[in-house]
Scaffold this motif. Structure first.
Motif, PDB file in Angstrom:
ATOM      1  N   LEU A 175       0.865  -1.185   0.000  1.00 12.77           N
ATOM      2  CA  LEU A 175       0.000   0.000   0.000  1.00 12.77           C
ATOM      3  C   LEU A 175       0.898   1.230   0.000  1.00 12.77           C
ATOM      4  O   LEU A 175       1.780   1.353   0.856  1.00 12.77           O
ATOM      5  N   ALA A 189      -5.002  -0.848   4.684  1.00 12.31           N
ATOM      6  CA  ALA A 189      -3.930  -1.852   4.738  1.00 12.31           C
ATOM      7  C   ALA A 189      -4.473  -3.195   5.216  1.00 12.31           C
ATOM      8  O   ALA A 189      -4.118  -4.253   4.687  1.00 12.31           O
ATOM      9  N   VAL A 242       3.437  -1.247   4.055  1.00 13.46           N
ATOM     10  CA  VAL A 242       2.843   0.058   3.773  1.00 13.46           C
ATOM     11  C   VAL A 242       3.958   1.076   3.597  1.00 13.46           C
ATOM     12  O   VAL A 242       4.865   1.155   4.437  1.00 13.46           O
ATOM     13  N   ILE A 250       2.274  -6.099   9.554  1.00 14.49           N
ATOM     14  CA  ILE A 250       2.477  -5.300   8.344  1.00 14.49           C
ATOM     15  C   ILE A 250       3.683  -4.370   8.539  1.00 14.49           C
ATOM     16  O   ILE A 250       3.738  -3.602   9.496  1.00 14.49           O
TER      17      ILE A 250
END
Lengths: 133, 330
Positions: A8, A51, A59, A87
């Motif tokens: 992202l 996300a 990200v 993440i």
């Protein structure tokens, strides 16, 4: 089949300059990744929720406004709240060297400054997910 | 092959309603294979409730903006919404730039809307090969309505017609003469036609042209004649009308027992496709087939054996399922 890397790329806050974010998004696409670009003026809440829904691996925040010491920790905190602390968060923009150190201490994986070769960003991301190749 | 994911754990969290688990399961479905089948087996009994609406049309017609507006509209009636936004995978790098979210920002802070961007990953039909499966997952997650946005299409990317209950074709005034060309493709699958960008001066004429071409269409007695509506996603006009037409088409399907028949048709084609996939995987994995083919290719190269005769011989030798090599995990 090899797993795809999903990224992202987001522009948090008020700065309206997304040339860099678009260049990076395009370069990562060309490097074989699936890149979700969400456009300008995102709040940390919007970024974290996107996300999670998109199940991205990583990200990238592009920040030129000087709000990096607020935005990075907030996005990471929200990811944690949503059960998505796995993440990875990285970033780029105009960020002073001392802040780069502080951000990396907070757990930001990497900050890329102006003049970075987009190939370096792609290699960094691929290197972060050895299970994809 | 050991699984990359804890499927059982993910399914448990999914059933508790955790978005992160649902999102991860979509990734599992996208990656396919045994893990995906395990997930589909587990959720199948919970599917069949969500209404699926497909949105298609040429690039730049305003599909994402319109889907976003409609989602907000349905949210105001308290429907839980899933959005699947498909963008093309680069045939060169295998990567994709998924940009539909840019037009959907107003939805991001509403937990009642789940947006997932999918790359088409080699599928040529304008959607992703796992669109059905991702719909199933959103359906089982309790979404009432699933809005599917295809990649920008031309004449032949029509697979959405097999996946959605209602197909909305979005056009713009500039589609102009293109409409003529599209008559054989896109114009045949729409249940509803939208002339978006109605703020443009020539929108009304363009909408009338579409209506004219629909009038020429042969519709059986009691059948559905496609409807045309003008909208402006930019100015938020006509969205209520479009929502009303979608509801009307749904009622038409329900009143004529077509929902059940459509579902049966979709499931039958899914069984067929899954069977073909599985047989293809077995054939590709078969050492016997590889051995025979490589042993006989010299004759083909030399012009003594036609490719078709070789395949007929193989057909006699290989019985799919019995001698077509090992199958995994069974």
């Amino acid at each position: 089949m090899a797993r795809m890397i999903r990224v992202l790329v987001a522009k948090p806050g008020l700065d309206g300059h997304d040339r860099g974010a678009k260049v990076v998004a395009n370069a990562l696409k060309d490097a074989g990744m699936e890149v979700i670009y969400t456009g300008l003026h995102q709040t940390p809440e919007m970024i974290a929720e996107s996300a999670v829904q998109e199940d991205v691996d990583i990200v990238g925040l592009s920040i030129l406004s000087g709000a990096h010491m607020t935005m990075f920790p907030r996005v990471m905190e929200l990811l944690k709240e949503k059960g998505a602390e796995h993440i990875v968060v990285f970033g780029g923009g105009i960020i002073p060297a001392e802040d780069v150190c502080r951000l990396e201490e907070m757990g930001v994986a990497r900050i890329f400054g102006p003049g970075t070769d987009t190939g370096d960003i792609a290699s960094f991301i691929k290197g972060s997910f050895p299970d994809t190749e | 092959m050991s699984s990359r994911y804890d499927i059982e754990g993910l399914l448990a969290r999914f059933l508790e309603g955790q978005t992160a688990a649902a999102a991860r399961l979509i990734t599992v479905l996208e990656n396919g294979g045994e893990d995906a089948e395990k997930v589909l087996d587990a959720i199948f009994s919970r599917t069949g409730n969500a209404y699926r609406v497909g949105f298609t049309g040429p690039p730049g017609a305003g599909k994402s903006s319109l889907v976003s507006r409609l989602a907000r509209r349905f949210r105001s009636e308290d429907a839980k919404i899933g959005i699947i936004a498909i963008d093309p995978t680069s045939p060169f790098s295998g990567g994709a730039l998924l940009g539909d979210r840019i037009r959907m920002q107003s939805l991001f802070e509403d937990p009642g809307v789940f947006v997932r961007s999918l790359a088409s990953r080699g599928s040529l039909g304008g959607i992703s090969n796992c669109t059905d499966e991702v719909c199933d997952l959103m359906d089982a997650f309790g979404k009432d309505m699933i809005l599917i946005e295809t990649v920008g299409v031309g004449q032949s990317e029509l697979e959405i017609a097999e996946k959605a209950h209602t197909v909305v074709v979005i056009l713009v005034p500039e589609s102009g003469d293109g409409i003529q060309a599209m008559k054989a493709g896109l114009m045949e699958i729409g249940d509803i036609f939208v002339m978006n960008k109605s703020d443009h001066s020539d929108a009304e004429v363009a909408a009338m042209e579409i209506e004219d071409s629909i009038k020429l269409k042969q519709v059986p007695e009691g059948g559905w004649r496609p409807l045309v509506v003008m909208t402006s996603a930019k100015e938020d006009r006509g969205i209520g009308d479009l929502a009303g037409l979608i509801r009307k088409h749904r009622e038409y399907l329900e009143d004529n027992d077509l929902m059940r028949r459509k579902r049966k048709k979709i499931l039958l084609s899914r069984v067929r496709n899954a069977l073909m996939d599985r047989m293809e995987r077995r054939l590709r994995g078969s050492e016997e087939v590889k051995r025979i083919v490589s042993g006989r290719m010299e004759e083909v190269y030399a012009g003594r054996l036609s490719p078709y005769r070789l395949v007929r011989e193989l057909d006699g030798i290989v019985t799919i399922g019995r001698s077509a090599g090992p199958t995994h995990g069974e």
